[in-house]
Design an enzyme around this catalytic site. Structure first.
Site, PDB file in Angstrom:
ATOM      1  N   SER A 371       2.915   0.100  -4.609  1.00  0.00           N
ATOM      2  CA  SER A 371       2.973  -1.352  -4.427  1.00  0.00           C
ATOM      3  C   SER A 371       1.645  -1.992  -4.044  1.00  0.00           C
ATOM      4  O   SER A 371       1.524  -3.217  -4.104  1.00  0.00           O
ATOM      5  CB  SER A 371       4.027  -1.699  -3.366  1.00  0.00           C
ATOM      6  OG  SER A 371       5.311  -1.362  -3.829  1.00  0.00           O
ATOM      7  N   LYS A 518      -1.556  -5.245   2.122  1.00  0.00           N
ATOM      8  CA  LYS A 518      -0.406  -4.859   1.303  1.00  0.00           C
ATOM      9  C   LYS A 518      -0.122  -3.381   1.508  1.00  0.00           C
ATOM     10  O   LYS A 518      -1.049  -2.563   1.573  1.00  0.00           O
ATOM     11  CB  LYS A 518      -0.687  -5.120  -0.186  1.00  0.00           C
ATOM     12  CG  LYS A 518       0.486  -4.808  -1.087  1.00  0.00           C
ATOM     13  CD  LYS A 518       1.578  -5.846  -0.941  1.00  0.00           C
ATOM     14  CE  LYS A 518       2.834  -5.434  -1.698  1.00  0.00           C
ATOM     15  NZ  LYS A 518       3.567  -4.373  -0.999  1.00  0.00           N
ATOM     16  N   THR A 519       1.154  -3.062   1.623  1.00  0.00           N
ATOM     17  CA  THR A 519       1.561  -1.668   1.795  1.00  0.00           C
ATOM     18  C   THR A 519       1.985  -1.055   0.462  1.00  0.00           C
ATOM     19  O   THR A 519       2.188  -1.739  -0.535  1.00  0.00           O
ATOM     20  CB  THR A 519       2.753  -1.556   2.757  1.00  0.00           C
ATOM     21  OG1 THR A 519       3.830  -2.310   2.221  1.00  0.00           O
ATOM     22  CG2 THR A 519       2.401  -2.062   4.136  1.00  0.00           C
ATOM     23  N   GLY A 520       2.142   0.238   0.497  1.00  0.00           N
ATOM     24  CA  GLY A 520       2.684   0.977  -0.643  1.00  0.00           C
ATOM     25  C   GLY A 520       3.308   2.255  -0.128  1.00  0.00           C
ATOM     26  O   GLY A 520       2.791   2.871   0.814  1.00  0.00           O
TER      27      GLY A 520
END
Length: 586
Positions: A371, A518-520
């Site tokens: 993501s 932003k995470t993933g």
């Protein structure tokens, strides 16, 4: 890790697996040779043994399924969710040392392994070139020897040449067979000479030249494996025994004795033949003893037929056992199934100068961005005009999207998409762009390995390349990409950068720094082909700015055991908890 690096690591793994397979094949084959001599006299046993070792090598060289996929659990990408990780369990950021920024990072075990794999590949190629050159020299020697021979009467389509050299009678030439006969054969008894010639012509009728060539080729390709040489020598031994059996079939004891005497006499007169030559008598005394024993007590045809059936069964068991062992070996050694230590990195970089302010762990390891790639998709969407602001377009959810996350099953605007990391929304953006424009953006961004091909043979790169598929990126490359973003060096409009930053904006830190991120969340695929949630990894990438200075960051962390909640938010929480103190020291 780039595709070439992965191939290099797989080559090292395949070489080790090839050695293990060679040992097991040779051990079983040698046991059969001792306990079931009739089976060992079948040339198919030894050639199939070589093919089994090669098959193991090729299987382990092929790409495996240990790729990283998106984790189905919820992933709240931009909200602080403290319940995911207790404060005591948070992963602390190490304090920087004065000399750390300019110091050269120590080589990690993964880097050392990669360099070792690269060195081995270079050694293999040199060894392969040497082996090919050695065979070529042998071919040139035999060819020059044949050119100096005196023509004799042709038999069975083979040109017979008499040469004045102390060699063994030998048959050479796959397409134009030539039989070289040493001049000293004139001193042999006519019956002995006739049986010797018949022996070599039997090689021709049995297509032993083709069998031998296949064995030599396999040995050359896997020149580093001593068991391939041993199997090829046994193949030659079995071919000689087979020809002896055919030549002597139905002959009386006196002729069999004369033939054995000819073997002994030829062994005393000959010099060693060049490597790869199929030669009568080019055997050691132990092999000669076995051939003489066969001359005295030949194996029956009935027993030979049984041995052929047993050969197929034995090699099938060998191959099955090695193939069964291979997945476990690949999982434990394969570089694509990276260790926990290799998937941990924290890096902070000054956006203006590009100077590394903190770099801990293996930040050069490439894995799927999952993501975090939505940052790039957002830039594409706003630059192309498909995305208008944080509230538009509002896209309807459709059952055909098959969302596995319940929070994705709703109509969404860009802010919702980034908040919940909804895969289907990102896919609608890339589909609106089309393959050509999507690939142009990725190339222009210089994003990771820039591979938008997707899964092999599935033509799904436009929708899935960044989700456990072909597109991969390292932490170092994440910060490079983010530096270009905040410095407006990407080939997109200023408005695209501004709108993307709006989507990524988090709560300000207590010391006044503004944070965007932003995470993933992902997980490697285990040997059983399923996601291994006990080793989930989490990304958190972005930047922090105080109006005077901008720091880009990337944090990658992999779980050592199964944890509650998605790894991305947990990684973000641990990072943000330590970030204020960390920024104050920079």
């Amino acid at each position: 890790m780039s595709g070439l690096e992965l191939l290099t690591m797989r080559f090292l793994l395949a070489s080790l697996g090839c050695l293990a397979a060679g040992l097991s094949v040779w051990a079983i084959s040698a046991l059969l040779r001792r306990c079931l001599p009739a089976l060992a006299m079948q040339r198919s046993l030894w050639l199939l043994g070589q093919l089994t070792v090669l098959a193991i090598f090729v299987l382990m060289l092929l790409p495996h399924s240990q790729r990283v996929r998106l984790i189905p659990p919820l992933e709240g990408a931009t909200r602080t969710v403290t319940q995911f990780l207790p404060a005591a369990a948070a992963t602390a950021l190490p304090a920087p040392r004065a000399a750390q920024a300019d110091a050269t990072p120590a080589l990690s075990p993964r880097t050392l392994l990669l360099r070792g794999a690269q060195a081995w590949l270079a050694i293999y190629l040199l060894g392969l070139a040497w082996s090919i050159a050695r065979l070529w020299r042998a071919h040139r020697l035999l060819d020059s020897l044949a050119k100096g021979g005196a023509p004799a009467k042709a038999q069975d389509g083979a040109t017979m040449l008499e040469v004045d050299a102390p060699i063994s009678p030998m048959l050479l030439g796959l397409f134009k067979p030539r039989l070289l006969l040493p001049r000293h054969l004139r001193d042999f008894d006519p019956l002995q000479r006739q049986m010797i010639v018949e022996h070599e012509l039997t090689h021709l009728r049995r297509h032993d030249l083709q069998w031998m060539s296949a064995g030599v080729l396999l040995q050359t390709l896997l020149w580093f494996n001593p068991f391939m040489r041993m199997l090829r020598n046994s193949l030659t031994w079995a071919q000689e025994l087979g020809c002896d059996r055919d030549v002597l079939r139905g002959r009386p004891a006196a002729q069999r004795k004369a033939y054995a005497s000819a073997l002994v006499a030829q062994l005393k007169l000959q010099h060693l033949a060049p490597q790869g030559a199929l030669a009568f008598g080019s055997i050691d005394p132990n092999t000669l003893t076995e051939r003489v024993a066969l001359i005295r007590s030949p194996a029956s045809t009935r027993r030979a037929m049984w041995a052929r059936a047993a050969t197929v069964a034995a090699l099938a068991a060998i191959a099955g056992g090695n193939f069964a062992l291979q997945p476990a070996l690949a999982w434990s050694v394969s570089p694509s199934a990276q260790s926990v230590a290799a998937l941990n990195c924290t890096t902070l970089v000054d956006a203006a100068s590009g100077k590394a302010l903190l770099r801990e762990g293996d930040c050069g390891a490439r894995i799927t961005p999952v993501s975090t790639f939505n940052i790039a998709v957002s830039l594409m969407g706003y630059d192309s005009g498909f995305l208008r602001d944080e509230h538009a377009p509002l896209l309807p959810y459709r059952a055909a999207y098959n969302a596995w996350n319940p929070d994705w099953k709703r109509d969404m605007a860009p802010r919702d998409w980034i908040r919940y990391s909804a895969v289907w929304y990102a896919q609608q953006v890339t589909r609106q762009l089309g393959r050509e424009r999507f690939e142009r953006y990725v190339q222009g961004f210089g994003y990771g390995n820039r591979d938008t091909g997707g899964d092999a043979g599935k033509d799904n790169g436009l929708a899935w390349s960044w989700i456990g598929s072909s597109l991969q990126i390292s932490a170092d490359e994440q910060t490079d990409f983010l530096r270009k973003l905040v410095r407006h060096e990407l080939p997109v409009s200023p408005r695209a950068v501004e709108q993307t930053a709006t989507l990524l904006r988090l709560d300000d830190l207590p010391n006044g720094w503004r944070v965007y991120g932003k995470t993933g969340t992902g997980a490697p695929v285990g040997a059983d082909g399923k996601d291994d949630f006990s080793r989930s990894h989490g990304w958190f990438v972005g930047w922090a700015s105080n109006g005077k200075r901008t720091i880009v960051f990337a944090r990658l962390a992999q779980d050592e055991k199964k944890e509650e909640g998605a790894a991305g938010p947990r990684t973000k929480e641990a990072f943000l908890r330590q970030l204020p103190a960390q920024l104050a020291k920079l």
